[in-house]
Write a protein that holds these residues in place. Structure first.
Motif, PDB file in Angstrom:
ATOM      1  N   MET A  85       0.860  -1.199   0.000  1.00 43.92           N
ATOM      2  CA  MET A  85       0.000   0.000   0.000  1.00 43.92           C
ATOM      3  C   MET A  85       0.893   1.246   0.000  1.00 43.92           C
ATOM      4  SD  MET A  85      -3.398   0.650   0.483  1.00 43.92           S
ATOM      5  CE  MET A  85      -4.004  -0.792   1.367  1.00 43.92           C
ATOM      6  N   ARG A  86       0.724   2.105  -1.003  1.00 38.03           N
ATOM      7  CA  ARG A  86       1.583   3.292  -1.055  1.00 38.03           C
ATOM      8  C   ARG A  86       1.142   4.315   0.004  1.00 38.03           C
ATOM      9  NH1 ARG A  86       1.306   5.065  -7.155  1.00 38.03           N
ATOM     10  NH2 ARG A  86      -0.847   4.483  -6.814  1.00 38.03           N
ATOM     11  N   PRO A  87       2.092   4.917   0.719  1.00 35.50           N
ATOM     12  CA  PRO A  87       1.707   5.866   1.780  1.00 35.50           C
ATOM     13  C   PRO A  87       1.142   7.164   1.208  1.00 35.50           C
ATOM     14  CG  PRO A  87       4.088   5.835   1.518  1.00 35.50           C
ATOM     15  CD  PRO A  87       3.552   4.766   0.591  1.00 35.50           C
ATOM     16  N   VAL A  88       0.363   7.868   2.026  1.00 36.09           N
ATOM     17  CA  VAL A  88      -0.170   9.192   1.644  1.00 36.09           C
ATOM     18  C   VAL A  88       0.734  10.234   2.298  1.00 36.09           C
ATOM     19  CG1 VAL A  88      -2.175  10.725   1.758  1.00 36.09           C
ATOM     20  CG2 VAL A  88      -2.502   8.249   1.547  1.00 36.09           C
ATOM     21  N   ARG A  89       1.557  10.875   1.488  1.00 31.21           N
ATOM     22  CA  ARG A  89       2.570  11.792   2.036  1.00 31.21           C
ATOM     23  C   ARG A  89       2.269  13.255   1.745  1.00 31.21           C
ATOM     24  NH1 ARG A  89       7.493  11.985   0.180  1.00 31.21           N
ATOM     25  NH2 ARG A  89       6.810  11.648  -1.961  1.00 31.21           N
ATOM     26  N   LYS A  90       1.434  13.498   0.722  1.00 27.84           N
ATOM     27  CA  LYS A  90       1.219  14.879   0.274  1.00 27.84           C
ATOM     28  C   LYS A  90      -0.258  15.257   0.405  1.00 27.84           C
ATOM     29  CE  LYS A  90       4.843  14.214  -3.195  1.00 27.84           C
ATOM     30  NZ  LYS A  90       5.099  14.037  -4.632  1.00 27.84           N
ATOM     31  N   ALA A  91      -0.497  16.518   0.711  1.00 26.03           N
ATOM     32  CA  ALA A  91      -1.887  17.010   0.796  1.00 26.03           C
ATOM     33  C   ALA A  91      -2.024  18.270  -0.045  1.00 26.03           C
ATOM     34  CB  ALA A  91      -2.260  17.306   2.234  1.00 26.03           C
ATOM     35  N   VAL A  92      -3.147  18.356  -0.750  1.00 24.02           N
ATOM     36  CA  VAL A  92      -3.486  19.552  -1.522  1.00 24.02           C
ATOM     37  C   VAL A  92      -4.485  20.364  -0.704  1.00 24.02           C
ATOM     38  CG1 VAL A  92      -4.466  20.410  -3.679  1.00 24.02           C
ATOM     39  CG2 VAL A  92      -3.154  18.272  -3.678  1.00 24.02           C
ATOM     40  N   LEU A  93      -4.179  21.641  -0.511  1.00 21.20           N
ATOM     41  CA  LEU A  93      -5.088  22.537   0.228  1.00 21.20           C
ATOM     42  C   LEU A  93      -5.507  23.672  -0.705  1.00 21.20           C
ATOM     43  CD1 LEU A  93      -3.060  21.183   2.419  1.00 21.20           C
ATOM     44  CD2 LEU A  93      -3.955  22.921   3.930  1.00 21.20           C
ATOM     45  N   PRO A  94      -6.695  23.557  -1.315  1.00 20.48           N
ATOM     46  CA  PRO A  94      -7.126  24.607  -2.239  1.00 20.48           C
ATOM     47  C   PRO A  94      -7.687  25.801  -1.462  1.00 20.48           C
ATOM     48  CG  PRO A  94      -8.308  22.513  -2.563  1.00 20.48           C
ATOM     49  CD  PRO A  94      -7.669  22.474  -1.230  1.00 20.48           C
ATOM     50  N   VAL A  95      -7.087  26.961  -1.668  1.00 18.19           N
ATOM     51  CA  VAL A  95      -7.540  28.156  -0.933  1.00 18.19           C
ATOM     52  C   VAL A  95      -7.788  29.328  -1.886  1.00 18.19           C
ATOM     53  CG1 VAL A  95      -6.454  27.526   1.249  1.00 18.19           C
ATOM     54  CG2 VAL A  95      -5.136  28.817  -0.409  1.00 18.19           C
ATOM     55  N   ALA A  96      -7.978  29.014  -3.175  1.00 17.25           N
ATOM     56  CA  ALA A  96      -8.039  30.078  -4.179  1.00 17.25           C
ATOM     57  C   ALA A  96      -9.453  30.586  -4.467  1.00 17.25           C
ATOM     58  CB  ALA A  96      -7.387  29.588  -5.481  1.00 17.25           C
ATOM     59  N   ARG A 156      -1.107  18.553 -10.089  1.00 13.74           N
ATOM     60  CA  ARG A 156      -0.776  17.255 -10.707  1.00 13.74           C
ATOM     61  C   ARG A 156       0.723  16.974 -10.770  1.00 13.74           C
ATOM     62  NH1 ARG A 156      -1.943  21.212 -13.926  1.00 13.74           N
ATOM     63  NH2 ARG A 156      -0.829  21.586 -15.876  1.00 13.74           N
ATOM     64  N   ASP A 157       1.524  17.968 -11.158  1.00 11.93           N
ATOM     65  CA  ASP A 157       2.955  17.700 -11.314  1.00 11.93           C
ATOM     66  C   ASP A 157       3.632  17.477  -9.966  1.00 11.93           C
ATOM     67  OD1 ASP A 157       2.905  17.667 -14.001  1.00 11.93           O
ATOM     68  OD2 ASP A 157       3.798  19.654 -14.303  1.00 11.93           O
ATOM     69  N   LEU A 158       3.180  18.204  -8.947  1.00 11.13           N
ATOM     70  CA  LEU A 158       3.810  18.028  -7.627  1.00 11.13           C
ATOM     71  C   LEU A 158       3.378  16.723  -6.967  1.00 11.13           C
ATOM     72  CD1 LEU A 158       3.973  21.565  -6.002  1.00 11.13           C
ATOM     73  CD2 LEU A 158       5.802  20.182  -6.935  1.00 11.13           C
ATOM     74  N   ILE A 159       2.171  16.266  -7.272  1.00  4.67           N
ATOM     75  CA  ILE A 159       1.718  14.995  -6.690  1.00  4.67           C
ATOM     76  C   ILE A 159       2.381  13.817  -7.404  1.00  4.67           C
ATOM     77  CG2 ILE A 159      -0.265  13.453  -6.357  1.00  4.67           C
ATOM     78  CD1 ILE A 159      -0.336  15.815  -4.458  1.00  4.67           C
ATOM     79  N   GLY A 160       2.467  13.902  -8.731  1.00  3.45           N
ATOM     80  CA  GLY A 160       3.065  12.774  -9.465  1.00  3.45           C
ATOM     81  C   GLY A 160       2.169  11.559  -9.418  1.00  3.45           C
ATOM     82  N   ASP A 161       2.766  10.399  -9.207  1.00  2.00           N
ATOM     83  CA  ASP A 161       2.027   9.145  -9.325  1.00  2.00           C
ATOM     84  C   ASP A 161       1.846   8.481  -7.964  1.00  2.00           C
ATOM     85  OD1 ASP A 161       0.750   7.025 -10.524  1.00  2.00           O
ATOM     86  OD2 ASP A 161       2.618   5.920 -10.839  1.00  2.00           O
ATOM     87  N   GLU A 162       1.275   9.194  -7.018  1.00  2.00           N
ATOM     88  CA  GLU A 162       1.052   8.577  -5.701  1.00  2.00           C
ATOM     89  C   GLU A 162      -0.292   9.035  -5.129  1.00  2.00           C
ATOM     90  OE1 GLU A 162       3.616  10.398  -2.447  1.00  2.00           O
ATOM     91  OE2 GLU A 162       4.887  10.816  -4.158  1.00  2.00           O
ATOM     92  N   PRO A 163      -0.874   8.225  -4.231  1.00  2.00           N
ATOM     93  CA  PRO A 163      -2.125   8.665  -3.605  1.00  2.00           C
ATOM     94  C   PRO A 163      -1.858   9.926  -2.783  1.00  2.00           C
ATOM     95  CG  PRO A 163      -1.268   6.697  -2.522  1.00  2.00           C
ATOM     96  CD  PRO A 163      -0.403   6.946  -3.712  1.00  2.00           C
ATOM     97  N   PHE A 164      -2.861  10.766  -2.653  1.00  2.00           N
ATOM     98  CA  PHE A 164      -2.669  12.037  -1.961  1.00  2.00           C
ATOM     99  C   PHE A 164      -3.952  12.424  -1.227  1.00  2.00           C
ATOM    100  CE2 PHE A 164      -5.119  14.869  -4.811  1.00  2.00           C
ATOM    101  CZ  PHE A 164      -5.302  14.030  -5.901  1.00  2.00           C
ATOM    102  N   ALA A 165      -3.793  13.368  -0.310  1.00  2.00           N
ATOM    103  CA  ALA A 165      -4.960  13.860   0.435  1.00  2.00           C
ATOM    104  C   ALA A 165      -5.396  15.199  -0.137  1.00  2.00           C
ATOM    105  CB  ALA A 165      -4.596  14.027   1.909  1.00  2.00           C
ATOM    106  N   VAL A 166      -6.686  15.490  -0.011  1.00  2.00           N
ATOM    107  CA  VAL A 166      -7.198  16.841  -0.246  1.00  2.00           C
ATOM    108  C   VAL A 166      -7.840  17.286   1.058  1.00  2.00           C
ATOM    109  CG1 VAL A 166      -8.852  18.273  -1.519  1.00  2.00           C
ATOM    110  CG2 VAL A 166      -7.602  16.462  -2.718  1.00  2.00           C
ATOM    111  N   MET A 167      -7.477  18.492   1.503  1.00  2.00           N
ATOM    112  CA  MET A 167      -8.062  19.048   2.727  1.00  2.00           C
ATOM    113  C   MET A 167      -8.698  20.386   2.367  1.00  2.00           C
ATOM    114  SD  MET A 167      -4.822  18.394   5.313  1.00  2.00           S
ATOM    115  CE  MET A 167      -5.749  18.295   6.848  1.00  2.00           C
TER     116      MET A 167
END
Ligand code: UTP
Length: 294
Positions: free
Chosen positions: A1-12, A119-130
């Motif tokens: 299971m690939r770890p979730v290391r990155k989170a996207v925080l949309p504040v725009a 997309r480019d910063l996340i690459g090919d891994e699962p990620f969180a959105v907060m």
């Protein structure tokens, strides 16, 4: 299971419900008792093991970058005057260099578009959105509960919670299938979702409350910039398409959500965080009681 290391925080977003406060100040830097909303949300992310926070920002949101950076002049003044307690407060929320990135969305084309910008910063891994205007008071942290669920069942996870009675038609509501093992029956297969269903047609009373674990295949689905409700590129539309090829689970997380996007929600969060504050909680209680007495 690939770890979730990155989170996207949309504040725009424009933060229209928080006007006029959000006109010249980024909405997510408004205060919840002792710190900006965003500082609380980043703390939640850290408690869930997030190593890299990717903010999707818009015009005028430079103060968010400044908040999470050193203010060398201020810090050296405080140091010179021996004000170590204040210095500790001023630097408490700082990340390590390289743990935060800021991407300009350039146009507020919708939440789906904001997530696609990462997309480019996340690459090919699962990620969180907060979604940072949703402040979640939970132990373990709300995102940690989602990641725990992901580690059990894999796929995509969406945090949900019951809508206030009679209010489900105001939210994005999920349809549910089988119950997964563990989590006291609160983790269920998700079979669909619908934005603001007309009253009486809601498939459940559970709404999507602002924490997600998603897989990078979502980016290809967001790339065609298909517009949905309100003429915006909606994350939920891409999630529905992803659901055709990947599993989704809804987790009814345990905790309390404060929608800080409007004036009453922000006040409620301030009171709640003030009342439970280790140092000031008693004073907040006295203050509120005094005001109520009139
Ligand atoms: P909201 O729909 O709550 O929008 O977006 P908003 O502009 O913040 O607030 P209101 O409803 O007008 O008061 C949910 C999250 O997605 C971000 C928002 O900043 C918010 O954190 N968002 C939305 C973007 O980053 N870009 C967009 O184009 C739209």
């Amino acid at each position: 299971m690939r770890p979730v290391r990155k989170a996207v925080l949309p504040v725009a977003g424009f933060g229209t419900r928080a006007m006029p406060a959000a006109k010249a100040t980024p909405k997510n830097l408004l205060n919840v008792f002792d710190r900006p909303i965003l500082a609380h949300v980043v703390e939640e992310g850290r408690a869930a093991g997030i190593e890299h926070f990717i903010f999707i920002v818009g015009r005028g949101q430079g103060p968010i970058e400044d908040y999470f950076d050193h203010n060398v002049e201020l810090e050296s003044q405080l140091e010179a005057k021996g004000k170590v307690d204040i210095l500790a407060l001023a630097t408490a929320d700082l990340p390590q260099p390289g743990q935060m990135s800021f991407i300009r969305q350039m146009r507020a084309n919708g939440l789906g578009h904001a997530v696609w910008c990462a997309r480019d910063l996340i690459g090919d891994e699962p990620f969180a959105v907060m979604l940072p205007d949703m402040l979640m008071d939970a132990a373990p942290a709300a995102l940690k509960q989602c990641i725990d669920a992901y580690q059990q069942v894999g796929g995509n996870i969406v945090a949900v919670e019951p809508a206030p009675p009679g209010q489900a038609h105001k939210y994005g509501i999920v349809s549910l299938g089988d119950t997964a093992a563990g989590f006291d029956g609160r983790l269920k297969t998700m079979t669909g979702m619908v934005e603001k269903p007309p009253p009486g047609t809601e498939p459940s009373n559970l709404f999507i409350s602002g924490r997600y674990v998603l897989h990078p295949e979502i980016f290809a689905l967001l790339a065609d910039h298909q517009k949905g409700a309100g003429g915006e590129i909606q994350l939920t539309d891409a999630m529905l398409r992803l659901m055709a090829i990947q599993d989704f689970h809804a987790l009814e997380y345990q905790g309390t959500t404060y929608d800080c996007g409007d004036v009453l929600g922000l006040l409620r969060a301030n009171l709640a965080f003030g009342l439970k504050h280790a140092e000031h909680g008693g004073a907040v209680r006295d203050l509120a009681a005094g005001l109520l007495k009139g």
